[in-house]
Design a protein around this motif. Sequence first.
Motif, PDB file in Angstrom:
ATOM      1  N   ARG A  35      43.639 -24.033  45.975  1.00  0.00           N
ATOM      2  CA  ARG A  35      43.915 -22.505  46.662  1.00  0.00           C
ATOM      3  C   ARG A  35      44.979 -21.976  45.762  1.00  0.00           C
ATOM      4  NH1 ARG A  35      47.326 -20.029  50.543  1.00  0.00           N
ATOM      5  NH2 ARG A  35      46.013 -18.583  52.144  1.00  0.00           N
ATOM      6  N   LEU A  36      44.471 -20.764  45.420  1.00  0.00           N
ATOM      7  CA  LEU A  36      45.405 -19.854  44.601  1.00  0.00           C
ATOM      8  C   LEU A  36      45.999 -18.763  45.136  1.00  0.00           C
ATOM      9  CD1 LEU A  36      43.201 -20.171  41.365  1.00  0.00           C
ATOM     10  CD2 LEU A  36      45.297 -21.338  41.811  1.00  0.00           C
ATOM     11  N   PRO A  37      47.081 -18.186  44.925  1.00  0.00           N
ATOM     12  CA  PRO A  37      47.713 -17.162  45.432  1.00  0.00           C
ATOM     13  C   PRO A  37      47.096 -15.903  45.075  1.00  0.00           C
ATOM     14  CG  PRO A  37      49.459 -18.102  44.256  1.00  0.00           C
ATOM     15  CD  PRO A  37      48.089 -18.996  43.943  1.00  0.00           C
ATOM     16  N   CYS A  38      45.875 -15.725  44.676  1.00  0.00           N
ATOM     17  CA  CYS A  38      45.544 -14.304  44.186  1.00  0.00           C
ATOM     18  C   CYS A  38      44.054 -14.239  44.533  1.00  0.00           C
ATOM     19  CB  CYS A  38      45.545 -14.431  42.779  1.00  0.00           C
ATOM     20  SG  CYS A  38      44.787 -15.795  41.855  1.00  0.00           S
ATOM     21  N   CYS A  39      43.628 -12.995  44.136  1.00  0.00           N
ATOM     22  CA  CYS A  39      41.924 -12.815  44.339  1.00  0.00           C
ATOM     23  C   CYS A  39      41.401 -12.905  43.129  1.00  0.00           C
ATOM     24  CB  CYS A  39      41.877 -11.602  45.120  1.00  0.00           C
ATOM     25  SG  CYS A  39      40.211 -10.987  45.337  1.00  0.00           S
ATOM     26  N   ILE A  40      40.096 -13.522  43.062  1.00  0.00           N
ATOM     27  CA  ILE A  40      39.591 -13.640  41.808  1.00  0.00           C
ATOM     28  C   ILE A  40      38.117 -13.001  41.800  1.00  0.00           C
ATOM     29  CG2 ILE A  40      38.394 -15.192  40.031  1.00  0.00           C
ATOM     30  CD1 ILE A  40      40.588 -17.253  40.725  1.00  0.00           C
ATOM     31  N   LYS A  41      38.080 -12.093  41.245  1.00  0.00           N
ATOM     32  CA  LYS A  41      36.694 -11.202  41.506  1.00  0.00           C
ATOM     33  C   LYS A  41      35.583 -11.631  40.765  1.00  0.00           C
ATOM     34  CE  LYS A  41      39.031  -6.935  42.795  1.00  0.00           C
ATOM     35  NZ  LYS A  41      39.314  -5.477  42.271  1.00  0.00           N
ATOM     36  N   TYR A  70      49.836 -23.018  35.111  1.00  0.00           N
ATOM     37  CA  TYR A  70      49.962 -21.785  35.086  1.00  0.00           C
ATOM     38  C   TYR A  70      48.453 -21.044  34.989  1.00  0.00           C
ATOM     39  CZ  TYR A  70      54.632 -22.459  32.870  1.00  0.00           C
ATOM     40  OH  TYR A  70      55.773 -22.801  32.506  1.00  0.00           O
ATOM     41  N   PHE A  71      48.404 -19.760  35.586  1.00  0.00           N
ATOM     42  CA  PHE A  71      47.384 -19.139  35.794  1.00  0.00           C
ATOM     43  C   PHE A  71      47.507 -17.773  35.167  1.00  0.00           C
ATOM     44  CE2 PHE A  71      44.309 -16.561  38.150  1.00  0.00           C
ATOM     45  CZ  PHE A  71      42.911 -17.244  37.824  1.00  0.00           C
ATOM     46  N   ARG A  72      46.832 -17.435  33.980  1.00  0.00           N
ATOM     47  CA  ARG A  72      46.970 -15.892  33.432  1.00  0.00           C
ATOM     48  C   ARG A  72      48.485 -15.697  33.180  1.00  0.00           C
ATOM     49  NH1 ARG A  72      42.727 -12.373  34.112  1.00  0.00           N
ATOM     50  NH2 ARG A  72      40.701 -13.592  34.041  1.00  0.00           N
ATOM     51  N   GLY A  73      49.085 -16.879  32.588  1.00  0.00           N
ATOM     52  CA  GLY A  73      50.565 -16.622  32.125  1.00  0.00           C
ATOM     53  C   GLY A  73      51.465 -16.777  33.256  1.00  0.00           C
ATOM     54  N   ARG A  74      51.042 -16.899  34.651  1.00  0.00           N
ATOM     55  CA  ARG A  74      52.157 -16.998  35.458  1.00  0.00           C
ATOM     56  C   ARG A  74      52.161 -18.321  36.093  1.00  0.00           C
ATOM     57  NH1 ARG A  74      49.159 -12.380  35.905  1.00  0.00           N
ATOM     58  NH2 ARG A  74      50.358 -10.207  36.362  1.00  0.00           N
ATOM     59  N   LYS A  75      53.365 -18.671  36.283  1.00  0.00           N
ATOM     60  CA  LYS A  75      53.795 -20.078  36.765  1.00  0.00           C
ATOM     61  C   LYS A  75      53.630 -20.338  38.162  1.00  0.00           C
ATOM     62  CE  LYS A  75      57.370 -23.538  35.855  1.00  0.00           C
ATOM     63  NZ  LYS A  75      58.818 -23.835  35.413  1.00  0.00           N
ATOM     64  N   LEU A  76      52.719 -21.260  38.592  1.00  0.00           N
ATOM     65  CA  LEU A  76      52.564 -21.745  39.713  1.00  0.00           C
ATOM     66  C   LEU A  76      53.239 -23.093  40.362  1.00  0.00           C
ATOM     67  CD1 LEU A  76      48.852 -20.687  40.011  1.00  0.00           C
ATOM     68  CD2 LEU A  76      51.055 -19.144  40.551  1.00  0.00           C
ATOM     69  N   HIS A  77      53.507 -22.996  41.474  1.00  0.00           N
ATOM     70  CA  HIS A  77      53.995 -24.622  42.025  1.00  0.00           C
ATOM     71  C   HIS A  77      53.341 -24.966  43.263  1.00  0.00           C
ATOM     72  CE1 HIS A  77      57.836 -23.607  39.967  1.00  0.00           C
ATOM     73  NE2 HIS A  77      57.728 -24.664  39.486  1.00  0.00           N
ATOM     74  N   TRP A 121      48.803 -23.665  45.912  1.00  0.00           N
ATOM     75  CA  TRP A 121      49.690 -23.160  45.192  1.00  0.00           C
ATOM     76  C   TRP A 121      50.600 -21.855  45.238  1.00  0.00           C
ATOM     77  CZ3 TRP A 121      50.406 -26.048  40.877  1.00  0.00           C
ATOM     78  CH2 TRP A 121      49.306 -27.084  40.420  1.00  0.00           C
ATOM     79  N   ASN A 122      51.834 -21.845  45.195  1.00  0.00           N
ATOM     80  CA  ASN A 122      52.465 -20.399  45.437  1.00  0.00           C
ATOM     81  C   ASN A 122      52.914 -20.059  43.979  1.00  0.00           C
ATOM     82  OD1 ASN A 122      52.416 -21.006  48.103  1.00  0.00           O
ATOM     83  ND2 ASN A 122      54.231 -22.105  48.449  1.00  0.00           N
ATOM     84  N   HIS A 123      52.899 -18.703  43.919  1.00  0.00           N
ATOM     85  CA  HIS A 123      53.440 -18.068  42.671  1.00  0.00           C
ATOM     86  C   HIS A 123      55.122 -17.915  42.708  1.00  0.00           C
ATOM     87  CE1 HIS A 123      53.973 -14.257  40.237  1.00  0.00           C
ATOM     88  NE2 HIS A 123      54.105 -15.242  39.501  1.00  0.00           N
TER      89      HIS A 123
END
Length: 296
Positions: A35-41, A70-77, A121-123
């Motif tokens: 579960r990612l903290p973003c919307c993927i179109k 990392y997702f698109r250069g953004r670090k996630l925990h 995941w949290n950003h």
Amino acid sequence: MGGGDEESSHSSQPATVDLSLDSPAVVDLTGKVHRLPCCIKYDGPTSVSNYFKPKPTEMEVDGLPVEEAYFRGRKLHGTTIALPQGYSGFILGKKSDVKEGHNTASDCWETNATFQNVTVWNHDAMPSKDDAFLRVFHWFTVANADERGQMIIQAKDLNIVWGRDDRYWTVPNKENLAELHQVSWLEVTGSVNGINPSKIYEVGFRLSFTPDAFGWGSSPIYIMVKRGKYGKFASRKFVLDPYAIRQFEITVMLGKAEKPDQDTNNQKLYFGLYEVWSGKWKGGLKIHHAIIKELV
């Protein structure tokens, strides 16, 4: 006209969901659901494992082992949460009707995959048991209420200090219990949401001993319970009998909130089982589950 009648007949069929696992096409995605903290179109297949590569860290927050990615250069925990015992996750897809050589979508769904855990995941924050998604799992506790209306929290869902170290604990053991081998610091805690501030609660643990239990005669144990992070603890002291053959329960009462309408924190209950003062080694205790019962 004939085609119209066929369409009308098809649309009148009730929708169904087939959760059977008999098909060899059903895939086990345990360890691969995120579960990612973003919307993927985008909706469709992609080579996720080539680009998204989680790895464990040495950090732990609220008893949750922290992972990093990392997702698109953004670090996630994130942290991986096992689904409660008796529950499974299902990924469904619509069945295809094959008629006269044509595939048409139906209102019938079938199992494409299953999973037994999910990584959340949290950003911009570490994972925590106060995360909104993780709090959803507290409602499984409510669903596990027994015939007497008690909420049952299984041993594996409790926070046990040193519980992940098999030198001290086995959680869960073959009986799905938490079995203590030896510790000098006993701390077992948990929490539930959605309690009624205007009600009295009885909170406790169902316990038993192994034949080789030791160290309990001179080490009293305490149950402590409170409403909200800043509430006052209610506690009760017990001297356990390590020669007890059968299972037994120890409980404490928690009264109504002093100002039930003024603090939403009163809807969360914290409880624990403690022996952290004597410094003496003790072992052979089995924790079957925790119990929370609403009274009046």
